[in-house]
Motif scaffolding. Structure first.
Motif, PDB file in Angstrom:
ATOM      1  N   UNK A 187      31.783  23.107 -50.832  1.00  0.00           N
ATOM      2  CA  UNK A 187      29.868  22.550 -50.647  1.00  0.00           C
ATOM      3  C   UNK A 187      29.406  24.048 -50.005  1.00  0.00           C
ATOM      4  N   UNK A 188      30.140  24.868 -50.084  1.00  0.00           N
ATOM      5  CA  UNK A 188      29.584  26.098 -49.277  1.00  0.00           C
ATOM      6  C   UNK A 188      28.782  26.808 -51.312  1.00  0.00           C
ATOM      7  N   UNK A 189      29.869  26.912 -52.029  1.00  0.00           N
ATOM      8  CA  UNK A 189      29.374  27.521 -53.089  1.00  0.00           C
ATOM      9  C   UNK A 189      28.310  26.859 -53.796  1.00  0.00           C
ATOM     10  N   UNK A 190      28.296  25.254 -53.811  1.00  0.00           N
ATOM     11  CA  UNK A 190      27.654  24.287 -55.496  1.00  0.00           C
ATOM     12  C   UNK A 190      26.113  24.329 -53.535  1.00  0.00           C
ATOM     13  N   UNK A 191      26.358  24.944 -52.838  1.00  0.00           N
ATOM     14  CA  UNK A 191      24.897  24.816 -51.825  1.00  0.00           C
ATOM     15  C   UNK A 191      23.925  25.724 -52.628  1.00  0.00           C
ATOM     16  N   UNK A 192      24.944  27.655 -52.908  1.00  0.00           N
ATOM     17  CA  UNK A 192      24.345  28.382 -53.304  1.00  0.00           C
ATOM     18  C   UNK A 192      23.641  28.652 -54.943  1.00  0.00           C
ATOM     19  N   UNK A 193      24.581  27.927 -55.281  1.00  0.00           N
ATOM     20  CA  UNK A 193      24.137  27.886 -56.824  1.00  0.00           C
ATOM     21  C   UNK A 193      23.416  26.829 -57.337  1.00  0.00           C
ATOM     22  N   UNK A 194      22.884  25.799 -56.327  1.00  0.00           N
ATOM     23  CA  UNK A 194      21.779  25.000 -56.621  1.00  0.00           C
ATOM     24  C   UNK A 194      20.662  25.200 -55.455  1.00  0.00           C
ATOM     25  N   UNK A 200      13.724  29.090 -57.836  1.00  0.00           N
ATOM     26  CA  UNK A 200      12.949  30.221 -59.067  1.00  0.00           C
ATOM     27  C   UNK A 200      11.775  29.210 -59.440  1.00  0.00           C
ATOM     28  N   UNK A 201      12.319  28.167 -58.939  1.00  0.00           N
ATOM     29  CA  UNK A 201      11.574  26.850 -59.311  1.00  0.00           C
ATOM     30  C   UNK A 201       9.970  26.651 -58.043  1.00  0.00           C
ATOM     31  N   UNK A 202      10.914  26.322 -57.057  1.00  0.00           N
ATOM     32  CA  UNK A 202       9.680  26.677 -56.255  1.00  0.00           C
ATOM     33  C   UNK A 202       8.834  27.738 -56.068  1.00  0.00           C
ATOM     34  N   UNK A 203       9.533  29.270 -56.557  1.00  0.00           N
ATOM     35  CA  UNK A 203       8.585  30.345 -56.875  1.00  0.00           C
ATOM     36  C   UNK A 203       7.298  29.945 -58.495  1.00  0.00           C
ATOM     37  N   UNK A 204       8.037  29.291 -59.283  1.00  0.00           N
ATOM     38  CA  UNK A 204       6.868  29.134 -60.419  1.00  0.00           C
ATOM     39  C   UNK A 204       6.254  27.933 -59.615  1.00  0.00           C
ATOM     40  N   UNK A 205       6.451  27.152 -59.248  1.00  0.00           N
ATOM     41  CA  UNK A 205       5.195  26.457 -58.653  1.00  0.00           C
ATOM     42  C   UNK A 205       3.550  26.208 -57.346  1.00  0.00           C
ATOM     43  N   UNK A 206       4.696  27.883 -56.638  1.00  0.00           N
ATOM     44  CA  UNK A 206       3.476  28.204 -56.357  1.00  0.00           C
ATOM     45  C   UNK A 206       2.725  29.123 -57.116  1.00  0.00           C
ATOM     46  N   UNK A 207       2.819  29.644 -57.791  1.00  0.00           N
ATOM     47  CA  UNK A 207       2.798  30.506 -58.799  1.00  0.00           C
ATOM     48  C   UNK A 207       1.515  29.640 -59.156  1.00  0.00           C
ATOM     49  N   UNK A 208       1.809  28.704 -60.270  1.00  0.00           N
ATOM     50  CA  UNK A 208       0.950  27.339 -60.429  1.00  0.00           C
ATOM     51  C   UNK A 208      -0.222  26.955 -59.573  1.00  0.00           C
ATOM     52  N   UNK A 209       0.004  27.053 -58.556  1.00  0.00           N
ATOM     53  CA  UNK A 209      -1.507  26.171 -57.836  1.00  0.00           C
ATOM     54  C   UNK A 209      -1.963  27.236 -57.005  1.00  0.00           C
TER      55      UNK A 209
END
Length: 256
Positions: A187-194, A200-209
């Motif tokens: 769970x710890x590994x998968x959580x970090x990997x996700x 990155x997705x959230x940063x891109x959405x903030x730039x689009x906003x």
């Protein structure tokens, strides 16, 4: 009824009139019906055993009389250890019995003094080999009848099945702990990997906003960012759970 169990070699006389050359008949009847193995040993040879003791080891009671105790040990190593301890106890007790000022003897070591004062009764586990060659684990309790430690009475109880069940439970506990740790690590590994690509997705959405977008597109960007925040919160909760499972959870106290 005679409450003692006496032999012809005993240094004490049976106080009743029901004595027999070896053991009082009344005592024999009582002890032979006991559900625990009973015996008497002198100089590492069996003086007497009851029926339960003999049956536990696949013998008849009369077949063990006079036999050396090493007959029952599962290995020579186990017998040597028991004999070494017995010899040490005999030597120490005999020395203590012959010297009443033993404690004041400046040359006496602390270990020998401790052994001299050790209880006459002891409890231990031992592996005996049955007549058919099967090795069984017994819980034994012995008590020396004099300070020389040459003669003792003892009881044995077969605990082979109990020890096997205990070992199985301990192994099952280890397996469960290993599975829990593996799950927490996963769970710890998968959580970090996700979480890494999600940032990155959230940063891109903030730039689009921040860009000039049509009203409908702005709404879609806003929904995508808020949904990403919810997903990030779930991942953080999963990480907290995995930390708690392995005992690495760190609390951050804050005022209400």
């Amino acid at each position: 009824m005679c409450a003692g169990w006496w032999t012809a070699s005993s240094s004490r006389a049976c106080p009743t009139s029901c004595c027999r050359p070896r053991i009082c008949l009344c005592s024999t009847l009582v002890l032979d019906t006991a559900w625990v193995g009973l015996g008497r040993v002198q100089d590492n040879r069996f003086l007497w055993v009851n029926r339960e003791f003999a049956q536990m080891l696949g013998y008849e009671a009369h077949e063990l009389l006079g036999q050396p105790t090493r007959l029952l040990y599962a290995s020579e190593h186990a017998h040597a250890q028991a004999r070494q301890q017995s010899d040490l106890t005999q030597t120490t007790r005999a020395r203590y019995a012959s010297d009443h000022n033993y404690e004041q003897n400046s040359r006496a070591s602390a270990m020998l003094t401790q052994l001299a004062h050790a209880p006459l009764e002891s409890e231990f586990e031992v592996q005996y080999r049955r007549r058919d060659g099967q090795t069984r684990v017994f819980q034994a309790r012995s008590r020396y009848l004099d300070t020389s430690a040459r003669e003792s009475i003892f009881t044995i109880r077969d605990v082979t099945q109990e020890r096997a069940q205990t070992a199985q439970l301990q192994q099952a506990l280890k397996d469960a702990q290993a599975a829990s740790e593996a799950k927490s690590n996963f769970l710890s590994t998968m959580s970090h990997e996700v979480r890494t690509p999600l940032n990155g997705v959230m940063g891109s959405l903030q730039m689009l906003a921040l860009m000039r977008l049509p009203e409908r597109a702005s709404k879609l960007v806003k929904v995508g960012y808020e949904t990403s925040q919810l997903l990030l919160a779930v991942l953080n909760d999963v990480l907290d759970y995995s930390r708690m499972a392995v005992g690495k959870m760190v609390l951050d106290p804050r005022p209400h």
